[in-house]
Design a protein around this motif. Sequence first.
Motif, PDB file in Angstrom:
ATOM      1  N   UNK A  31      -7.773  -2.342   3.716  1.00 28.55           N
ATOM      2  CA  UNK A  31      -7.784  -3.512   4.596  1.00 28.55           C
ATOM      3  C   UNK A  31      -8.782  -3.355   5.744  1.00 28.55           C
ATOM      4  N   UNK A  32      -9.048  -2.111   6.140  1.00 28.89           N
ATOM      5  CA  UNK A  32      -9.998  -1.842   7.227  1.00 28.89           C
ATOM      6  C   UNK A  32     -11.353  -1.383   6.695  1.00 28.89           C
ATOM      7  N   UNK A  47      -7.086   4.053  12.105  1.00 32.57           N
ATOM      8  CA  UNK A  47      -6.886   3.141  13.236  1.00 32.57           C
ATOM      9  C   UNK A  47      -8.120   3.025  14.120  1.00 32.57           C
ATOM     10  N   UNK A  48      -8.906   4.111  14.244  1.00 34.00           N
ATOM     11  CA  UNK A  48     -10.059   4.076  15.161  1.00 34.00           C
ATOM     12  C   UNK A  48     -11.335   3.621  14.466  1.00 34.00           C
ATOM     13  N   UNK A  56      -4.305   2.206  22.028  1.00 34.44           N
ATOM     14  CA  UNK A  56      -3.709   1.198  22.907  1.00 34.44           C
ATOM     15  C   UNK A  56      -2.200   1.127  22.746  1.00 34.44           C
ATOM     16  N   UNK A  57      -1.717   1.250  21.489  1.00 38.10           N
ATOM     17  CA  UNK A  57      -0.281   1.123  21.235  1.00 38.10           C
ATOM     18  C   UNK A  57       0.356   2.465  20.874  1.00 38.10           C
ATOM     19  N   UNK A  58      -0.317   3.545  21.166  1.00 41.06           N
ATOM     20  CA  UNK A  58       0.213   4.863  20.808  1.00 41.06           C
ATOM     21  C   UNK A  58       1.170   5.409  21.852  1.00 41.06           C
ATOM     22  N   UNK A  59       1.938   6.417  21.451  1.00 39.60           N
ATOM     23  CA  UNK A  59       2.887   7.079  22.361  1.00 39.60           C
ATOM     24  C   UNK A  59       2.466   8.504  22.692  1.00 39.60           C
TER      25      UNK A  59
END
Length: 428
Positions: free
Chosen positions: A301-302, A337-338, A384-387
């Motif tokens: 998808x990416x 993700x990156x 951005x949405x990581x913990x």
Amino acid sequence: MIGTGRDPVIINDTSQHALASKMDVTKELNIKSFLGVPIITKSGEIFGTLCAIDTSLYTFQDKEVVLLQSMATFLSYFIELENSENLYRQLVEKSPDGIIIEKEGELLYANPAAAILHGVSNEQDLIGRNISSLLVSEDTFDNDQKIIKTCQQMNTVNVMERKLKQENGEFLDIEAMEQTLIYRGEPAKQIIIRDVTDKKKVEHFIHNSEKLSLAGQLAAAVAHEIRNPLTGIKGFIQLLKGSAKENHLYYDIIMAEVERVNEIVNEFLYLAKPEIPIVKKNDMVELIKEVIVLLNTQAILKNVKISIDVNTSTTLISCDRNQIKQVFKNIIKNSIDVMSKGGNILVSILKTGTKLVVIVDDEGIGISKERLSRLGEPFYTTKEKGTGLGLMISRKIIEEHNGTISFASIVNEGTTVTVVLPIAADRC
């Protein structure tokens, strides 16, 4: 031996002296008369004997004995001074801490340890350099240069955490103790440089341990309470989606976000109560391929292609299958993700001695050196949405398997993650 006592030895005629007449030195130098005075140091130690000799018969007078004793006393002071200087010189030159002396910014002296810390082969290479070439200016690393202690007047000692600029351009964490002194008759500044790299690592470890402890307490308190309602929410969303005639995309988005929350809860649960590993022999290639199959849809998808390159026939490791898969799932998923513009991820497997090395290379945006050093810290993330929990748990799992994980990155070129694990023993 003549002259080993604490009193002067006076021999006006050596031929009449039982011991002196038989000594080789008496015959070789044709000594007829001898006066010896012991050289006694302040500690009471006899250093040697100061002698006056004559090749003809001579009667030594009392004033000559007193004069030689005075000379011996003066000589003992000089010997003690030289011994003290030698002692201090050895203390400085053998010191494990770097010691430099500077005046008006110019280096006047450096001991061998200072040369080693700076990365040059000889301390003489530092003489004459400007202090700014060794210690960075205060405005460069302002946060790292705090004065810890200051004493006053001439014996002022400033203890500061600073950065030492090495010959290769790298910076070393140091503690610098600065004190004014008199060097060759003129005021100067002595700086003792201590490498605190290991100290910083220990502080960093303690800091991370405190964060980990906090994360564990937080996980134990809320994770179960969050997971139960999540299960209910997930079930009702699936029911609503099945009966809904429109807005299916919204339901998919909600489900994806619920799954994301569930993943975070699972990470917290691992911190609160880590699973007991079930260690068996596993083929690393198989584990990586299973992870790739799991993530391949997301990668497509990416527009990301995941490849595997195996350079060894020895790929068995002793591990908990699910835990190691979780590690590489975290690593490869981070790479996907990156890579917002697509690209390639290459997973290489090779053998080095008794270790199996897995290298994951991506073509993402890369990570700066400052941020790279913090990867794996609790709650630190570049997403951005990581913990920040995924890599921390991954590091913990790898360390529990007696392995290591390291990161290298170049901004705008990509990141490399290297995992090293022991190869399975013949017996398991």
